[in-house]
Design a protein around this motif. Structure first.
Motif, mmCIF file in Angstrom:
data_model
loop_
_atom_site.group_PDB
_atom_site.id
_atom_site.type_symbol
_atom_site.label_atom_id
_atom_site.label_comp_id
_atom_site.label_asym_id
_atom_site.label_seq_id
_atom_site.Cartn_x
_atom_site.Cartn_y
_atom_site.Cartn_z
ATOM 1 N N LEU A 1 0.862 -1.191 0.000
ATOM 2 C CA LEU A 1 0.000 0.000 0.000
ATOM 3 C C LEU A 1 0.894 1.235 0.000
ATOM 4 O O LEU A 1 1.906 1.278 0.684
ATOM 5 N N HIS A 2 0.497 2.243 -0.771
ATOM 6 C CA HIS A 2 1.281 3.483 -0.800
ATOM 7 C C HIS A 2 0.438 4.655 -0.290
ATOM 8 O O HIS A 2 -0.695 4.464 0.191
ATOM 9 N N LEU A 3 0.979 5.857 -0.418
ATOM 10 C CA LEU A 3 0.289 7.044 0.110
ATOM 11 C C LEU A 3 -1.120 7.211 -0.453
ATOM 12 O O LEU A 3 -2.013 7.687 0.247
ATOM 13 N N GLY A 4 -1.312 6.834 -1.717
ATOM 14 C CA GLY A 4 -2.643 6.943 -2.326
ATOM 15 C C GLY A 4 -3.649 6.051 -1.616
ATOM 16 O O GLY A 4 -4.795 6.451 -1.368
ATOM 17 N N HIS A 5 -3.221 4.842 -1.260
ATOM 18 C CA HIS A 5 -4.106 3.938 -0.515
ATOM 19 C C HIS A 5 -4.380 4.488 0.879
ATOM 20 O O HIS A 5 -5.499 4.393 1.377
ATOM 21 N N ALA A 6 -3.341 5.050 1.499
ATOM 22 C CA ALA A 6 -3.524 5.608 2.847
ATOM 23 C C ALA A 6 -4.583 6.700 2.800
ATOM 24 O O ALA A 6 -5.493 6.740 3.643
ATOM 25 N N PHE A 7 -4.485 7.570 1.800
ATOM 26 C CA PHE A 7 -5.464 8.654 1.682
ATOM 27 C C PHE A 7 -6.870 8.087 1.524
ATOM 28 O O PHE A 7 -7.816 8.509 2.204
ATOM 29 N N SER A 8 -7.024 7.126 0.620
ATOM 30 C CA SER A 8 -8.344 6.562 0.342
ATOM 31 C C SER A 8 -8.955 5.910 1.584
ATOM 32 O O SER A 8 -10.122 6.140 1.926
ATOM 33 N N ALA A 9 -8.154 5.115 2.284
ATOM 34 C CA ALA A 9 -8.649 4.401 3.463
ATOM 35 C C ALA A 9 -8.973 5.376 4.595
ATOM 36 O O ALA A 9 -10.027 5.281 5.239
ATOM 37 N N LEU A 10 -8.080 6.350 4.813
ATOM 38 C CA LEU A 10 -8.305 7.311 5.901
ATOM 39 C C LEU A 10 -9.523 8.185 5.607
ATOM 40 O O LEU A 10 -10.334 8.457 6.489
#
Ligand code: GLU
Ligand code: ZN
Length: 298
Positions: free
Chosen positions: A15-24
């Motif tokens: 998972l990268h920053l894009g996934h972190a943004f989406s999940a958060l």
């Protein structure tokens, strides 16, 4: 209002920053509405999914401060639900087998008299080579790619298009609370002809998979009672396929919220292979979850 959303990663890389943004973002939106945040593991592509990536997803998301109800839905355990839906569509004559490969499709779509091939959510719009010639009778074929006859689908989806006379009337289709790549927001509408021309006959069952991303995501969102889909703008175009499938399968249509994509310093959107921006890399470097939030603008 009931608010159930989800984060649905595929365990095919870190998972990268894009996934972190989406999940958060999804989790924050659920919290703000007193709703629920669910997790779903999209592991239908067995050739690309790995157990260690799945374990790292749980680990990274927990580290980010997220929590979700157990057990987590995994697509690999839902194959019979996908098969059942395909059988239902098959029995209505909406699917047909197609074994054209990428090269056949590019050649047929790019024939000189056709001009530049049109692109849809899945790449070049299928030129329909097998539509009229393949056999739709008998039992559903196994291990053969199946395409949706989009013309027929748009015609039989009764809530959207009551009669052929209304083909040019745009009806509300679904509600977008985020934005598409061109700022599309609010009620998103389509005519049957626009659907046909912008989607084409998409593959709903892939060889060796017995399903496709589009079919699985629609069935799983319904099975999990998802009311609000929060995901990246890269999936905005695919949403019209998902809503059409919901209508065909008699499933509720959630509200969609497509969010901005996190990009690197060159403006390129992050990809799975962007290990430099993997959450695990930041963790190893001593970055905190709060700092990750700040980096993605939350
Ligand atoms: N599994 C998809 C992905 O990782 C997301 C699907 C979705 O949110 O609809 O890109
Ligand atoms: Zn074909």
């Amino acid at each position: 209002m009931k608010f159930v959303t989800r984060f649905a990663p595929s365990p095919t890389g870190p998972l990268h920053l894009g996934h972190a943004f989406s999940a958060l973002l999804a989790s924050d939106m659920a919290a703000a509405e007193g709703g629920q945040f669910l997790l779903r593991v999209e592991d239908i592509d067995r050739s690309r999914c790995r157990t260690h990536w799945e374990e790292q997803i749980y680990d990274d998301l927990s580290w980010l401060g997220l929590s979700w109800p157990e057990p987590v839905m995994r697509q690999s355990s839902r194959l019979s639900a996908y098969e059942e839906a395909l059988k239902a569509l098959w029995s209505r004559g909406l699917l047909y087998p197609c074994t054209c490969n990428r090269r056949d499709i590019a050649a047929a779509a790019g024939a000189p008299q056709e001009g530049v091939p049109l692109h849809g959510p899945d790449g070049i719009i299928y030129p329909g080579t097998c539509r009229e010639v393949s056999d739709r009778t008998g039992p559903i074929p196994h291990n053969t790619p199946l395409r949706l006859d989009i013309e027929m689908a748009a015609r039989v989806a009764p809530d959207m298009f009551k009669s052929s006379a209304q083909r040019f009337v745009k009806k509300p289709f679904y509600e977008e609370t985020g934005a598409g790549p061109n700022g599309e927001t609010g009620p998103v509408t389509f005519t049957a002809d626009e659907l046909r021309d912008t989607i084409g006959d998409v593959v709903l069952s892939r060889r060796d998979m017995g399903t496709s991303y589009h079919l699985s995501v629609v069935l799983d969102d319904a099975a999990q009672g998802v009311t609000h889909v929060v995901r990246g703008q890269d999936l905005f175009e695919a949403t019209r396929i998902h809503v059409l499938l919901q209508v065909l399968l008699g499933l509720p249509t959630p509200v969609y919220h497509h969010h901005k994509l996190i990009r690197d310093e060159f403006g390129k959107r992050l990809a799975k292979r962007d290990d430099a921006r993997a959450i695990s890399r930041y963790r190893a470097d001593g970055v905190s979850a709060e700092q990750i939030r700040a980096m993605v603008g939350l």
